[in-house]
Design a protein around this motif. Structure first.
Motif, PDB file in Angstrom:
ATOM      1  N   PRO A  51      49.583 -35.063 -19.531  1.00 40.55           N
ATOM      2  CA  PRO A  51      48.473 -35.623 -20.421  1.00 40.55           C
ATOM      3  C   PRO A  51      47.820 -34.636 -21.099  1.00 40.55           C
ATOM      4  O   PRO A  51      46.936 -33.723 -20.963  1.00 40.55           O
ATOM      5  N   ILE A  52      48.187 -34.337 -22.530  1.00 42.02           N
ATOM      6  CA  ILE A  52      47.709 -33.296 -23.371  1.00 42.02           C
ATOM      7  C   ILE A  52      47.477 -33.776 -24.754  1.00 42.02           C
ATOM      8  O   ILE A  52      47.597 -34.912 -25.154  1.00 42.02           O
ATOM      9  N   GLU A  53      46.395 -33.213 -25.414  1.00 43.12           N
ATOM     10  CA  GLU A  53      46.224 -33.715 -26.779  1.00 43.12           C
ATOM     11  C   GLU A  53      46.784 -33.439 -27.514  1.00 43.12           C
ATOM     12  O   GLU A  53      47.812 -32.568 -27.593  1.00 43.12           O
ATOM     13  N   SER A  54      46.945 -34.624 -28.913  1.00 42.79           N
ATOM     14  CA  SER A  54      47.849 -34.446 -29.981  1.00 42.79           C
ATOM     15  C   SER A  54      47.106 -33.279 -30.884  1.00 42.79           C
ATOM     16  O   SER A  54      45.969 -33.077 -30.882  1.00 42.79           O
ATOM     17  N   VAL A  55      48.108 -32.696 -31.453  1.00 39.41           N
ATOM     18  CA  VAL A  55      47.696 -31.580 -32.462  1.00 39.41           C
ATOM     19  C   VAL A  55      47.860 -32.152 -33.955  1.00 39.41           C
ATOM     20  O   VAL A  55      48.987 -32.610 -34.139  1.00 39.41           O
ATOM     21  N   PRO A  56      47.039 -32.031 -34.917  1.00 37.20           N
ATOM     22  CA  PRO A  56      47.202 -32.364 -36.066  1.00 37.20           C
ATOM     23  C   PRO A  56      48.168 -31.456 -36.922  1.00 37.20           C
ATOM     24  O   PRO A  56      47.948 -30.215 -36.704  1.00 37.20           O
ATOM     25  N   TYR A  57      49.145 -32.158 -37.701  1.00 39.42           N
ATOM     26  CA  TYR A  57      50.219 -31.307 -38.260  1.00 39.42           C
ATOM     27  C   TYR A  57      50.529 -31.723 -39.628  1.00 39.42           C
ATOM     28  O   TYR A  57      50.756 -32.843 -39.672  1.00 39.42           O
ATOM     29  N   GLU A  58      50.141 -31.213 -40.801  1.00 39.13           N
ATOM     30  CA  GLU A  58      50.668 -31.517 -41.956  1.00 39.13           C
ATOM     31  C   GLU A  58      52.074 -31.495 -42.191  1.00 39.13           C
ATOM     32  O   GLU A  58      52.953 -30.429 -42.096  1.00 39.13           O
ATOM     33  N   GLY A  59      52.917 -32.513 -42.573  1.00 44.45           N
ATOM     34  CA  GLY A  59      54.186 -32.639 -42.691  1.00 44.45           C
ATOM     35  C   GLY A  59      54.946 -33.455 -41.738  1.00 44.45           C
ATOM     36  O   GLY A  59      54.215 -34.161 -40.869  1.00 44.45           O
ATOM     37  N   ASP A  60      56.147 -33.813 -42.032  1.00 44.22           N
ATOM     38  CA  ASP A  60      56.999 -34.625 -40.961  1.00 44.22           C
ATOM     39  C   ASP A  60      57.480 -33.822 -39.492  1.00 44.22           C
ATOM     40  O   ASP A  60      57.736 -32.472 -39.824  1.00 44.22           O
ATOM     41  N   VAL A  61      57.334 -34.409 -38.563  1.00 42.47           N
ATOM     42  CA  VAL A  61      57.976 -33.959 -37.631  1.00 42.47           C
ATOM     43  C   VAL A  61      59.208 -34.322 -37.369  1.00 42.47           C
ATOM     44  O   VAL A  61      59.550 -35.448 -37.017  1.00 42.47           O
ATOM     45  N   LEU A  62      60.044 -33.320 -37.473  1.00 39.84           N
ATOM     46  CA  LEU A  62      61.483 -33.582 -37.601  1.00 39.84           C
ATOM     47  C   LEU A  62      62.302 -32.717 -36.549  1.00 39.84           C
ATOM     48  O   LEU A  62      62.031 -31.653 -36.514  1.00 39.84           O
ATOM     49  N   VAL A  63      63.507 -33.143 -36.157  1.00 34.06           N
ATOM     50  CA  VAL A  63      64.464 -32.327 -35.436  1.00 34.06           C
ATOM     51  C   VAL A  63      64.867 -31.294 -36.373  1.00 34.06           C
ATOM     52  O   VAL A  63      65.128 -31.243 -37.559  1.00 34.06           O
ATOM     53  N   GLY A  64      64.769 -29.933 -36.199  1.00 32.74           N
ATOM     54  CA  GLY A  64      65.214 -28.871 -36.678  1.00 32.74           C
ATOM     55  C   GLY A  64      63.876 -28.163 -37.426  1.00 32.74           C
ATOM     56  O   GLY A  64      64.061 -26.876 -37.749  1.00 32.74           O
ATOM     57  N   ARG A  65      62.830 -28.715 -37.416  1.00 30.20           N
ATOM     58  CA  ARG A  65      61.821 -28.184 -37.980  1.00 30.20           C
ATOM     59  C   ARG A  65      61.023 -27.356 -37.097  1.00 30.20           C
ATOM     60  O   ARG A  65      61.180 -27.263 -35.967  1.00 30.20           O
ATOM     61  N   VAL A  66      60.759 -26.053 -37.804  1.00 28.26           N
ATOM     62  CA  VAL A  66      60.032 -24.989 -37.079  1.00 28.26           C
ATOM     63  C   VAL A  66      58.528 -25.149 -37.265  1.00 28.26           C
ATOM     64  O   VAL A  66      57.845 -25.086 -38.275  1.00 28.26           O
ATOM     65  N   LEU A  67      57.838 -25.452 -36.192  1.00 30.51           N
ATOM     66  CA  LEU A  67      56.528 -25.578 -36.010  1.00 30.51           C
ATOM     67  C   LEU A  67      55.734 -24.097 -36.210  1.00 30.51           C
ATOM     68  O   LEU A  67      56.023 -23.159 -35.705  1.00 30.51           O
ATOM     69  N   PRO A  68      54.481 -24.304 -36.720  1.00 23.78           N
ATOM     70  CA  PRO A  68      53.920 -22.767 -36.755  1.00 23.78           C
ATOM     71  C   PRO A  68      53.274 -22.355 -35.758  1.00 23.78           C
ATOM     72  O   PRO A  68      53.139 -23.209 -34.462  1.00 23.78           O
ATOM     73  N   ASP A  69      53.142 -21.070 -35.165  1.00 24.11           N
ATOM     74  CA  ASP A  69      52.833 -20.363 -34.286  1.00 24.11           C
ATOM     75  C   ASP A  69      51.352 -20.832 -33.735  1.00 24.11           C
ATOM     76  O   ASP A  69      50.878 -20.823 -32.634  1.00 24.11           O
ATOM     77  N   THR A  70      50.782 -21.676 -34.554  1.00 23.02           N
ATOM     78  CA  THR A  70      49.357 -22.241 -34.330  1.00 23.02           C
ATOM     79  C   THR A  70      49.148 -23.257 -33.324  1.00 23.02           C
ATOM     80  O   THR A  70      48.471 -23.749 -32.677  1.00 23.02           O
ATOM     81  N   VAL A  71      50.541 -24.020 -33.272  1.00 20.61           N
ATOM     82  CA  VAL A  71      50.817 -25.282 -32.501  1.00 20.61           C
ATOM     83  C   VAL A  71      51.060 -24.452 -31.070  1.00 20.61           C
ATOM     84  O   VAL A  71      52.424 -24.075 -31.023  1.00 20.61           O
ATOM     85  N   GLU A  72      50.435 -24.881 -30.229  1.00 24.91           N
ATOM     86  CA  GLU A  72      50.849 -24.358 -28.662  1.00 24.91           C
ATOM     87  C   GLU A  72      51.766 -25.274 -28.077  1.00 24.91           C
ATOM     88  O   GLU A  72      51.783 -26.441 -27.970  1.00 24.91           O
ATOM     89  N   VAL A  73      52.969 -24.560 -27.625  1.00 27.72           N
ATOM     90  CA  VAL A  73      53.846 -24.988 -27.123  1.00 27.72           C
ATOM     91  C   VAL A  73      53.992 -24.703 -25.506  1.00 27.72           C
ATOM     92  O   VAL A  73      54.094 -23.675 -25.294  1.00 27.72           O
ATOM     93  N   ARG A  74      54.027 -25.850 -24.602  1.00 24.35           N
ATOM     94  CA  ARG A  74      53.865 -25.541 -23.220  1.00 24.35           C
ATOM     95  C   ARG A  74      55.287 -25.590 -22.685  1.00 24.35           C
ATOM     96  O   ARG A  74      56.133 -26.176 -23.212  1.00 24.35           O
ATOM     97  N   PRO A  75      55.342 -24.977 -21.573  1.00 23.49           N
ATOM     98  CA  PRO A  75      56.544 -24.812 -20.847  1.00 23.49           C
ATOM     99  C   PRO A  75      56.710 -26.156 -20.212  1.00 23.49           C
ATOM    100  O   PRO A  75      56.062 -26.868 -19.622  1.00 23.49           O
ATOM    101  N   VAL A  76      58.112 -26.238 -20.179  1.00 22.39           N
ATOM    102  CA  VAL A  76      58.669 -27.452 -19.073  1.00 22.39           C
ATOM    103  C   VAL A  76      58.912 -26.895 -17.808  1.00 22.39           C
ATOM    104  O   VAL A  76      59.751 -25.940 -17.891  1.00 22.39           O
TER     105      VAL A  76
END
Length: 106
Positions: A51-76
């Motif tokens: 249960p985490i909050e959604s982060v707004p992102y300009e652009g398409d979310v696609l496989v292979g796309r590199v997300l900016p460092d401002t997007v928090e990536v949590r560990p699995v």
């Protein structure tokens, strides 16, 4: 003649078994098959349940796309090679080192 045909049949069956055996690959890392990535089921389940909050992102979310460092990536938990986040209300599995989208979950 009958022995010859039997030998050819046996040899054909033996070689076809070898060919089939070479097409089977067992791996624990993500596997790309055309545009689909096959992940351990536990990774998908874990990400879908968090249960985490959604982060707004300009652009398409696609496989292979590199997300900016401002997007928090949590560990699995239990899988160091996978991270996750929710971007534009879509859950994504990400390579935690590169922030590259591995899979967009639907």
């Amino acid at each position: 003649m009958r022995k010859f045909l039997l030998a050819v049949s046996a040899a054909s069956m033996a070689f076809s078994g070898v060919a089939f055996a070479q097409t089977t690959v067992i791996t624990q890392d993500p596997v790309t098959t055309n545009s689909t990535v096959v992940l351990p089921g536990e990774v998908r389940t874990y990400v879908m349940e968090q249960p985490i909050e959604s982060v707004p992102y300009e652009g398409d979310v696609l496989v292979g796309r590199v997300l900016p460092d401002t997007v928090e990536v949590r560990p699995v938990q239990g899988y160091d090679n996978y991270g996750y986040t929710i971007v534009n209300e879509r859950r994504v599995i990400v390579d935690p080192q590169t922030h590259t989208v591995i899979q967009v979950l639907e």
